[in-house]
Write an enzyme that holds these catalytic residues in place. Structure first.
Site, PDB file in Angstrom:
ATOM      1  N   GLY A 176      13.650 -53.129  14.877  1.00  0.00           N
ATOM      2  CA  GLY A 176      12.275 -52.765  14.617  1.00  0.00           C
ATOM      3  C   GLY A 176      11.267 -53.900  14.659  1.00  0.00           C
ATOM      4  CB  SER A 207       4.529 -50.059   4.733  1.00  0.00           C
ATOM      5  OG  SER A 207       5.741 -49.912   5.443  1.00  0.00           O
ATOM      6  CB  ALA A 255       8.185 -44.583  10.398  1.00  0.00           C
ATOM      7  CE1 TYR A 275      10.234 -56.635   8.581  1.00  0.00           C
ATOM      8  CE2 TYR A 275       9.510 -54.403   9.081  1.00  0.00           C
ATOM      9  CZ  TYR A 275       9.381 -55.566   8.358  1.00  0.00           C
ATOM     10  OH  TYR A 275       8.402 -55.672   7.399  1.00  0.00           O
ATOM     11  CE  LYS A 322       4.361 -46.697   7.590  1.00  0.00           C
ATOM     12  NZ  LYS A 322       5.191 -46.904   8.782  1.00  0.00           N
TER      13      LYS A 322
END
Length: 301
Positions: free
Chosen positions: A267, A75, A143, A246, A79
């Site tokens: 999210g 994450s 992302a 999130y 990434k």
């Protein structure tokens, strides 16, 4: 002891390790989500989180490979950087130029990306129709890139990508160029603008069905900020506003969207679906999604 906690009591010398490499990592629900799934399915796996940033990423990836783990998730902010340390890339990682899921296949580390499909599955779960629509996407990182690539493959007609005009802006330009050139068969037009161009931002949102935040803005320590802080009037009732963040469950952006009567989607669903895809890659088994969703997220997804 809760049923899903019993997984920890079953750890033995044959337990297969799966991990997560990220920083900050304390907010992640991935360990709980995967371990709940393992327990329900009766799999002898354990999923642990490791606080790892770019400075220790290379050594950690090498260590995971040396230990023979089944794989690991990656994450923020790793990434994109992790790509250089992998042996092979699946098309999902190759096209998005970022990997959030790495599978150890007999000593070979293969990178995948489940973020984009997880994002689109979340929209579908909320009844969002993408066919023929225009999307405004904010972000160009680990992302945002797979989300943009997957949206193009999901029937949209146009995407406008906004990113801060800094040293990373070239990534947004590369994403738009990739869509316009390498993915031209999908017939999607990609535009790119600096986020500082408020006039363009306003215009593109007005023409879009979906406004997507694919940055960490809204997550601690940036939880008091939003991509529309100085122009909340761009939000409207027929706009769908999504956030990859999130935690908090309702970011400032989503609070602003709800106040304007827009449909706000956090999210959590993306996390669930990208996790389910990674779970299958790690174990070969389907995640028991309904049970995991109820236990980990309750009614918030």
């Amino acid at each position: 002891m809760n049923n899903y906690d019993k997984n920890l009591a079953k750890i033995d010398a044959k337990t297969t390790l799966v991990g997560l490499l990220a920083t900050p990592i304390g907010h992640s629900v991935s360990p709980q989500m995967h371990n709940v799934g393992y327990t329900i399915s009766g799999l002898n796996y354990a999923y642990l989180a490791f606080e790892v940033g770019p400075d220790k990423l290379k050594e950690t990836v090498e260590g995971m490979k040396a230990m023979g783990v089944a794989g690991f998730n990656v994450s923020m902010p790793n990434k994109i950087d992790v790509i250089q340390y992998l042996d092979e890339l699946d098309d999902t990682a190759k096209f998005s130029r970022a990997s959030n899921t790495v599978v150890n296949q007999n000593g070979k580390l293969i990178g995948y990306n489940t973020d984009g499909l997880g994002y689109v599955k979340n929209l579908e779960e909320h009844g969002v129709e993408l066919q023929g629509k225009k999307v405004t996407l904010v972000g160009s990182g680990g992302a945002a890139t797979p989300i943009a690539i997957q949206l193009v493959q999901s029937g949209i007609k146009e995407i406008s990508i906004f990113a801060r005009n800094d040293k990373f802006f070239s990534a947004a330009e590369e994403n738009a160029a990739y869509i316009n050139n390498e993915m031209k068969d999908f017939g999607v037009k990609a535009n790119v603008f600096p986020l500082e161009d408020k006039e363009a931002f306003r215009k593109e949102i007005a023409e879009s069905a979906v406004l997507a935040n694919a940055t960490s803005l809204g997550m601690k320590p940036l939880d008091e900020l939003s991509i529309v802080d100085d122009m909340t009037d761009v939000l409207r009732k027929d706009l769908i506003v999504t956030d990859v963040v999130y935690n908090p469950r309702k970011t400032k952006l989503l609070t602003q969207a709800e106040a304007a009567g827009a449909k706000a989607i956090n999210g959590l669903g993306m996390v669930l679906w990208q996790g389910a895809l990674a779970y299958k890659l790690f174990t070969g088994e389907d995640m028991p999604i309904a049970e995991v969703k109820e236990i980990v997220f309750g009614k918030e997804v």
